[in-house]
Design a protein around this motif. Structure first.
Motif, PDB file in Angstrom:
ATOM      1  N   LEU A  94      44.753  32.026  54.248  1.00 34.71           N
ATOM      2  CA  LEU A  94      44.188  32.860  53.194  1.00 34.71           C
ATOM      3  C   LEU A  94      43.067  32.060  52.540  1.00 34.71           C
ATOM      4  CD1 LEU A  94      47.526  34.047  51.517  1.00 34.71           C
ATOM      5  CD2 LEU A  94      46.348  35.036  53.490  1.00 34.71           C
ATOM      6  N   SER A  95      41.838  32.511  52.735  1.00 37.00           N
ATOM      7  CA  SER A  95      40.679  31.768  52.250  1.00 37.00           C
ATOM      8  C   SER A  95      39.920  32.602  51.230  1.00 37.00           C
ATOM      9  CB  SER A  95      39.760  31.426  53.436  1.00 37.00           C
ATOM     10  OG  SER A  95      38.617  30.721  53.005  1.00 37.00           O
ATOM     11  N   ALA A  96      39.415  31.942  50.195  1.00 35.97           N
ATOM     12  CA  ALA A  96      38.609  32.618  49.175  1.00 35.97           C
ATOM     13  C   ALA A  96      37.643  31.614  48.580  1.00 35.97           C
ATOM     14  CB  ALA A  96      39.495  33.222  48.086  1.00 35.97           C
ATOM     15  N   LEU A  97      36.586  32.102  47.951  1.00 34.17           N
ATOM     16  CA  LEU A  97      35.632  31.225  47.285  1.00 34.17           C
ATOM     17  C   LEU A  97      36.298  30.518  46.102  1.00 34.17           C
ATOM     18  CD1 LEU A  97      32.525  33.597  47.203  1.00 34.17           C
ATOM     19  CD2 LEU A  97      32.873  31.636  48.722  1.00 34.17           C
ATOM     20  N   PRO A  98      35.828  29.330  45.740  1.00 33.91           N
ATOM     21  CA  PRO A  98      36.440  28.615  44.608  1.00 33.91           C
ATOM     22  C   PRO A  98      36.486  29.454  43.339  1.00 33.91           C
ATOM     23  CG  PRO A  98      34.953  27.164  45.813  1.00 33.91           C
ATOM     24  CD  PRO A  98      34.772  28.517  46.402  1.00 33.91           C
ATOM     25  N   GLU A  99      35.394  30.184  43.044  1.00 34.80           N
ATOM     26  CA  GLU A  99      35.387  30.973  41.813  1.00 34.80           C
ATOM     27  C   GLU A  99      36.359  32.149  41.872  1.00 34.80           C
ATOM     28  OE1 GLU A  99      31.436  32.009  44.016  1.00 34.80           O
ATOM     29  OE2 GLU A  99      32.770  30.272  43.767  1.00 34.80           O
ATOM     30  N   GLN A 100      36.658  32.610  43.075  1.00 33.12           N
ATOM     31  CA  GLN A 100      37.649  33.684  43.214  1.00 33.12           C
ATOM     32  C   GLN A 100      39.065  33.161  42.974  1.00 33.12           C
ATOM     33  OE1 GLN A 100      36.268  34.735  47.118  1.00 33.12           O
ATOM     34  NE2 GLN A 100      35.133  36.524  46.382  1.00 33.12           N
ATOM     35  N   TRP A 101      39.372  31.977  43.509  1.00 29.45           N
ATOM     36  CA  TRP A 101      40.679  31.386  43.215  1.00 29.45           C
ATOM     37  C   TRP A 101      40.809  31.073  41.725  1.00 29.45           C
ATOM     38  CZ3 TRP A 101      44.197  32.523  46.285  1.00 29.45           C
ATOM     39  CH2 TRP A 101      44.107  32.392  47.670  1.00 29.45           C
ATOM     40  N   GLU A 102      39.720  30.642  41.113  1.00 28.02           N
ATOM     41  CA  GLU A 102      39.772  30.350  39.682  1.00 28.02           C
ATOM     42  C   GLU A 102      40.154  31.600  38.891  1.00 28.02           C
ATOM     43  OE1 GLU A 102      36.935  28.651  36.061  1.00 28.02           O
ATOM     44  OE2 GLU A 102      36.086  28.946  38.061  1.00 28.02           O
ATOM     45  N   GLN A 103      39.585  32.741  39.261  1.00 29.38           N
ATOM     46  CA  GLN A 103      39.926  33.992  38.596  1.00 29.38           C
ATOM     47  C   GLN A 103      41.379  34.400  38.885  1.00 29.38           C
ATOM     48  OE1 GLN A 103      38.142  35.938  36.396  1.00 29.38           O
ATOM     49  NE2 GLN A 103      36.787  34.157  36.370  1.00 29.38           N
ATOM     50  N   HIS A 104      41.804  34.210  40.131  1.00 26.50           N
ATOM     51  CA  HIS A 104      43.163  34.579  40.512  1.00 26.50           C
ATOM     52  C   HIS A 104      44.200  33.804  39.704  1.00 26.50           C
ATOM     53  CE1 HIS A 104      46.500  35.817  43.060  1.00 26.50           C
ATOM     54  NE2 HIS A 104      46.850  34.555  43.197  1.00 26.50           N
ATOM     55  N   PHE A 105      43.898  32.553  39.391  1.00 25.84           N
ATOM     56  CA  PHE A 105      44.877  31.711  38.700  1.00 25.84           C
ATOM     57  C   PHE A 105      44.720  31.726  37.175  1.00 25.84           C
ATOM     58  CE2 PHE A 105      45.426  30.023  42.985  1.00 25.84           C
ATOM     59  CZ  PHE A 105      46.808  29.977  43.045  1.00 25.84           C
ATOM     60  N   LYS A 106      43.963  32.697  36.633  1.00 28.21           N
ATOM     61  CA  LYS A 106      44.005  32.923  35.192  1.00 28.21           C
ATOM     62  C   LYS A 106      45.409  33.375  34.799  1.00 28.21           C
ATOM     63  CE  LYS A 106      39.519  32.393  34.280  1.00 28.21           C
ATOM     64  NZ  LYS A 106      38.990  31.309  33.406  1.00 28.21           N
ATOM     65  N   ALA A 107      45.779  33.152  33.547  1.00 26.19           N
ATOM     66  CA  ALA A 107      47.133  33.522  33.106  1.00 26.19           C
ATOM     67  C   ALA A 107      47.408  35.001  33.345  1.00 26.19           C
ATOM     68  CB  ALA A 107      47.315  33.178  31.631  1.00 26.19           C
ATOM     69  N   VAL A 108      46.438  35.856  32.989  1.00 25.71           N
ATOM     70  CA  VAL A 108      46.512  37.290  33.311  1.00 25.71           C
ATOM     71  C   VAL A 108      45.183  37.648  33.973  1.00 25.71           C
ATOM     72  CG1 VAL A 108      46.838  39.641  32.457  1.00 25.71           C
ATOM     73  CG2 VAL A 108      48.024  37.743  31.338  1.00 25.71           C
ATOM     74  N   PRO A 109      45.138  37.676  35.292  1.00 30.28           N
ATOM     75  CA  PRO A 109      43.872  37.917  35.984  1.00 30.28           C
ATOM     76  C   PRO A 109      43.325  39.309  35.693  1.00 30.28           C
ATOM     77  CG  PRO A 109      45.562  37.085  37.491  1.00 30.28           C
ATOM     78  CD  PRO A 109      46.247  37.466  36.217  1.00 30.28           C
ATOM     79  N   VAL A 110      41.991  39.417  35.718  1.00 26.80           N
ATOM     80  CA  VAL A 110      41.360  40.730  35.636  1.00 26.80           C
ATOM     81  C   VAL A 110      41.290  41.318  37.046  1.00 26.80           C
ATOM     82  CG1 VAL A 110      40.031  40.097  33.600  1.00 26.80           C
ATOM     83  CG2 VAL A 110      39.029  39.760  35.873  1.00 26.80           C
TER      84      VAL A 110
END
Length: 440
Positions: free
Chosen positions: A80-96
């Protein structure tokens, strides 16, 4: 969208949280339920990483167990691959939206740049239930448990169910199951989503506000849930079209003798609500409330949901699971998973023949502007976490219909009536009152 430098190397970004993650892998009951099987006769490894980096978080699954390590992507069946900024968003406490799930990032009809499944795509489908739960545990290790919306355990049920015969093009004469509740003046018919059944609406149909306002009905389409399958085609050959769908709704309204009901449904049922508004005289509808609907969706169809190589009772619920709000109460999420796991072979895929318009399915682009909202008012509602039919798509459709209304529902996703009935019902009541006032 800025990115923290550490997200370029996912294992490094999560490094101090990996011991907690490894403990969760060993103690999580859901993961154990998904992995405990003597059919898992050899270990299987998948990876999670950032695009442009080979440093990979590896998870190896065996019978009743999953363990984590780091290493090279060559060790994994799929990654499962994603851009760094996408993983950063995914790992927010409550993602948008759409970062609440990897499926949301990966997309269905809407694709994001940078998301890629590398390696064996069939293995990716085989293990979708496991990698989804693994990512949830990784999110929990990083942020702590997700803060879920309040949930009140029902103590009393007000629904009564029975069977009725209806007729529809393609499907023919069908014995379908329906439930009813409430004694209000306004009749309303609820329609379930593709590949599911009417149990989605139990929370709404038990709501005291709705029982006072409306007399509610919800039926399972032919071959869905508790309804009997059509005798007009072989098992596995189910399909859905505008003619069969609108015909079934019109036949149900006629069979029960309903007078000017409102028609409300989500997803493919949101699309058919628009078709019903166009054809309201044929159905006998006085208004429609399309949930998660628009005038056209297109996608390149995938076949994991109708494949001899993939367990659809695992794949289908996982494919839609990430369309929900991440804060939806756990019992409601599990109900949606159960309903999608419970349907017969080919039902979900056949329903999507209608939902997606690219191969002869729903296409209202040249038709919705003709809806007469003085005779059949339309009030569209869309949960913000739906990455298949976004609020922007619904708004664009409402803008084409003179007199139509649309509202985005924060904190809800693709299944608003099931995810959180308490949150959803005020929007529903507003839509009903708008339709009543517009007709008066």
């Amino acid at each position: 969208m800025g990115s923290l430098p550490g997200w370029q190397d996912l294992p490094q970004a999560l490094g101090s949280y990996l011991p907690k993650f490894k403990d969760l892998l060993l103690s999580d009951g859901q993961l154990q339920a998904f992995t405990t099987s003597d059919a898992i006769d050899k270990p299987a490894t998948f990876g999670i990483k950032s695009s442009g980096s080979d440093h990979t978080l590896l998870v190896t699954v065996s019978n009743g167990k999953a363990v984590a390590s780091t290493g090279e992507p060559s060790s994994a069946l799929f990654i499962l691959s994603a851009l760094p900024e996408q993983w950063e968003q995914h790992f927010k406490a409550v993602p948008v939206a759409p970062y609440q799930s990897y499926w949301g990032m990966f997309g269905m009809n809407i694709k994001q740049r940078g998301i890629d499944v590398e390696g064996d795509v069939t293995a990716f489908a085989h293990w979708t239930h496991v990698w989804r739960r693994v990512l949830e545990l990784l999110h929990e290790a990083y942020n702590g448990p997700m803060q879920l919306d309040d949930y009140e355990e029902p103590t009393e049920d007000h629904l009564v169910g029975r069977y009725v015969f209806i007729s529809a093009p393609i499907w023919g004469r069908c014995k379908v199951f329906y439930e009813t509740s409430g004694d209000g003046d306004q009749s309303i018919v609820f329609l379930h989503t593709a590949g599911s059944d009417g149990r989605q609406y139990h929370g709404v149909m038990n709501d005291a506000r709705m029982r006072k306002k409306c007399t509610m009905y919800c039926f399972d389409l032919s071959g869905h849930g508790r309804s009997f399958p059509s005798q007009n085609y072989y098992p596995g050959a189910h399909t859905n079209t505008e003619e069969s769908y609108v015909g079934a709704i019109a036949s149900f309204v006629k069979a029960l003798g309903l007078k000017k009901p409102i028609i409300c449904g989500a997803s493919m049922a949101g699309q058919v609500c628009l078709a019903v508004a166009i054809r309201h005289e044929e159905v006998g509808a006085c208004g429609t409330i399309p949930l998660q609907g628009c005038d056209y969706l297109n996608m390149e169809r995938q076949w994991h949901d109708r494949s001899p190589y993939v367990n659809q009772s695992l794949f289908n619920p996982e494919w839609v699971y990430g369309m929900m709000s991440p804060t939806a109460p756990e019992p409601n999420k599990r109900l949606i998973w159960h309903l999608y796991s419970a349907q017969a072979y080919g039902i979900f895929h056949g329903d999507l023949d209608f939902y997606f318009g690219g191969n002869g399915g729903w296409d209202g682009r040249s038709r919705v502007a003709s809806i007469d909202t003085k005779k059949c008012p339309v009030f569209m509602l869309t949960g913000e976490y739906d990455w298949s039919n976004t609020p922007a798509m619904s708004q664009a459709t409402a803008d084409k219909i003179p007199g139509a209304r649309h509202k985005t529902m924060p904190g809800l996703g693709h299944f608003p009536a099931t995810e959180n009935p308490q949150r959803f019902v005020p929007y529903l009541l507003e839509a009903i009152e708008h339709i009543q006032a517009a007709r008066e």
